[in-house]
Design a protein around this motif. Structure first.
Motif, PDB file in Angstrom:
ATOM      1  N   ALA A   4       0.840  -1.197   0.000  1.00 46.01           N
ATOM      2  CA  ALA A   4       0.000   0.000   0.000  1.00 46.01           C
ATOM      3  C   ALA A   4       0.871   1.241   0.000  1.00 46.01           C
ATOM      4  O   ALA A   4       1.981   1.246   0.541  1.00 46.01           O
ATOM      5  CB  ALA A   4      -0.910   0.009   1.224  1.00 46.01           C
ATOM      6  N   ASP A  15      -4.110   3.274   9.536  1.00 43.05           N
ATOM      7  CA  ASP A  15      -4.461   2.501   8.359  1.00 43.05           C
ATOM      8  C   ASP A  15      -3.330   1.545   7.977  1.00 43.05           C
ATOM      9  O   ASP A  15      -3.549   0.376   7.721  1.00 43.05           O
ATOM     10  CB  ASP A  15      -4.774   3.464   7.205  1.00 43.05           C
ATOM     11  N   LYS A  19      -3.281  -2.518   7.818  1.00 46.25           N
ATOM     12  CA  LYS A  19      -2.871  -3.212   6.600  1.00 46.25           C
ATOM     13  C   LYS A  19      -1.759  -4.214   6.891  1.00 46.25           C
ATOM     14  O   LYS A  19      -1.799  -5.374   6.440  1.00 46.25           O
ATOM     15  CB  LYS A  19      -2.408  -2.209   5.547  1.00 46.25           C
ATOM     16  N   ASP A  20      -0.770  -3.762   7.683  1.00 53.29           N
ATOM     17  CA  ASP A  20       0.348  -4.661   8.006  1.00 53.29           C
ATOM     18  C   ASP A  20      -0.124  -5.865   8.810  1.00 53.29           C
ATOM     19  O   ASP A  20       0.331  -6.993   8.585  1.00 53.29           O
ATOM     20  CB  ASP A  20       1.422  -3.895   8.788  1.00 53.29           C
ATOM     21  N   ASN A  23      -1.733  -8.182   6.451  1.00 57.05           N
ATOM     22  CA  ASN A  23      -0.728  -8.915   5.674  1.00 57.05           C
ATOM     23  C   ASN A  23      -0.168 -10.105   6.445  1.00 57.05           C
ATOM     24  O   ASN A  23       0.064 -11.186   5.883  1.00 57.05           O
ATOM     25  CB  ASN A  23       0.410  -7.985   5.267  1.00 57.05           C
ATOM     26  N   TYR A  38      -8.379  -5.683   6.501  1.00 59.85           N
ATOM     27  CA  TYR A  38      -8.344  -4.815   5.312  1.00 59.85           C
ATOM     28  C   TYR A  38      -9.620  -3.969   5.247  1.00 59.85           C
ATOM     29  O   TYR A  38      -9.594  -2.804   4.834  1.00 59.85           O
ATOM     30  CB  TYR A  38      -8.218  -5.648   4.034  1.00 59.85           C
ATOM     31  N   ALA A  41      -9.249  -1.097   7.539  1.00 59.54           N
ATOM     32  CA  ALA A  41      -8.322  -0.131   6.953  1.00 59.54           C
ATOM     33  C   ALA A  41      -8.993   0.692   5.861  1.00 59.54           C
ATOM     34  O   ALA A  41      -8.747   1.898   5.722  1.00 59.54           O
ATOM     35  CB  ALA A  41      -7.099  -0.873   6.393  1.00 59.54           C
ATOM     36  N   LEU A  51      -5.383  -1.501  -0.650  1.00 64.88           N
ATOM     37  CA  LEU A  51      -6.219  -2.172   0.344  1.00 64.88           C
ATOM     38  C   LEU A  51      -7.290  -3.033  -0.328  1.00 64.88           C
ATOM     39  O   LEU A  51      -7.556  -4.166   0.088  1.00 64.88           O
ATOM     40  CB  LEU A  51      -6.871  -1.138   1.264  1.00 64.88           C
ATOM     41  N   ASN A  54      -5.560  -6.072  -1.823  1.00 63.31           N
ATOM     42  CA  ASN A  54      -5.247  -7.112  -0.825  1.00 63.31           C
ATOM     43  C   ASN A  54      -6.509  -7.832  -0.360  1.00 63.31           C
ATOM     44  O   ASN A  54      -6.505  -9.057  -0.167  1.00 63.31           O
ATOM     45  CB  ASN A  54      -4.535  -6.473   0.367  1.00 63.31           C
ATOM     46  N   ARG A  55      -7.587  -7.074  -0.172  1.00 55.22           N
ATOM     47  CA  ARG A  55      -8.827  -7.733   0.268  1.00 55.22           C
ATOM     48  C   ARG A  55      -9.375  -8.628  -0.840  1.00 55.22           C
ATOM     49  O   ARG A  55      -9.935  -9.701  -0.567  1.00 55.22           O
ATOM     50  CB  ARG A  55      -9.864  -6.698   0.683  1.00 55.22           C
TER      51      ARG A  55
END
Length: 329
Positions: A4, A15, A19-20, A23, A38, A41, A51, A54-55
């Motif tokens: 991100a 945020d 996110k981390d 992950n 996610y 976030a 984001l 990743n989701r």
């Protein structure tokens, strides 16, 4: 996993932390928890394409494909020049078995990142999948739409010349087509055909309610003795039943004698080790012999078009019908 973009301010810091954490759960295989983080976030930074990307990946692992596709589309909307959105979309469409759409998405991803080995591998694999799918459909169509009349089209003029009377030769042609199509369909379904001789009765000489005889010949090709006995019996059947034509169907695998593919010179067999079956057509004026070879394509048994053989060199049985000799070979 997409990285991100780093935001600014307190909200962005929280945020990034969410996110981390997401992950970490993703890497550990806890995709449900990752997706939840996610989502939290996204509420803090709803315009961050990484984001959603990743989701989308988490939803893909959870097989929530519609939700994953929405996130991939949002990723593309937020950053149309970032190849990751198209890559995500391609992976999701692949999981949906929408291979053509997936391939198109991967090709766009490659435009934005031509050096991506991952995208190139996907394109190569899906191109092969599309090719295999197309061939599988072609094979299925060939298996489902057996059309022997088309394959035997050139025989019509020869029959017309030999028999003259149109009603006569059309009945014989239909009999031959039906017998061959039945054999091909049986081979497609079971990879075998029953060794039999089918007779077509002469309507003018036979009682209307009399059934045409069908003779099993599974023992006919075991030895010269069984071959000779079977031939004598079949010739008598042809005479007693007033048959106008006969059609022999026999799988190559049961033939111990005569092994018509063992000859040399003009009798040389030209169809290799292919499995398949023979169809020998017999009538007073015309004799024909075909070999229908078989192969396995896309996991399915597929019969090839019938190939005409020289009946003088490869006949399975001698002439069944006595009388005027045919010049056909």
């Amino acid at each position: 996993m997409a990285e991100a973009e780093v935001g600014s301010g307190e909200g962005a810091s929280e945020d990034m932390s969410l996110k981390d954490k997401g992950n970490e759960f993703f890497k550990a295989g806890n995709y449900l928890k990752a997706a939840a983080l996610y989502t939290q976030a996204i509420k803090l930074d709803p315009s961050n394409p990484a984001l959603y990307s990743n989701r989308a990946a988490a939803f893909l692992h959870l097989v929530k494909l519609n939700k994953a596709l929405i996130d991939a589309e949002t990723t593309i909307t937020l950053n149309p020049q970032w190849e990751k959105g198209y890559f995500r979309k391609g992976c999701i469409l692949e999981a949906m078995e929408r291979y053509d759409d997936a391939l198109a998405s991967f090709q766009i991803a490659l435009q934005y990142n031509p050096q991506s080995a991952e995208v190139s591998r996907k394109i190569k694999r899906l191109s092969q999948v599309a090719k295999d799918k197309k061939r599988a459909q072609e094979v299925q169509n060939l298996r489902s739409n057996v059309d022997m009349a088309k394959s035997l089209e050139t025989l019509k003029s020869e029959m017309s010349e030999k028999y003259g009377d149109e009603d006569c030769w059309k009945d014989i042609f239909s009999f031959l087509v039906e017998t061959m199509e039945t054999a091909v369909k049986s081979w497609h379904e079971t990879s075998k055909v029953d060794p039999r001789v089918y007779f077509l009765l002469d309507k003018e000489k036979t009682q209307a309610d009399k059934d045409a005889p069908v003779v099993n010949i599974d023992k006919a090709f075991e030895s010269p003795h069984t071959h000779s006995s079977c031939f004598s019996f079949l010739r008598q059947c042809a005479e007693d039943s007033f048959a106008g034509a006969a059609c022999l169907v026999a799988p190559k695998s049961i033939i111990a004698y005569p092994q018509v593919w063992k000859g040399q010179g003009s009798r040389k067999w030209r169809h290799g080790q292919h499995d398949g079956f023979f169809v020998q057509f017999e009538s007073l004026l015309l004799r024909k012999l075909w070999f229908i070879s078989s192969s396995n394509e896309m996991g399915k048994t597929l019969c090839r078009d019938p190939e005409v053989l020289d009946i003088g060199a490869h006949e399975l049985l001698p002439r069944l019908f006595k009388g005027k000799q045919s010049n056909s070979s």
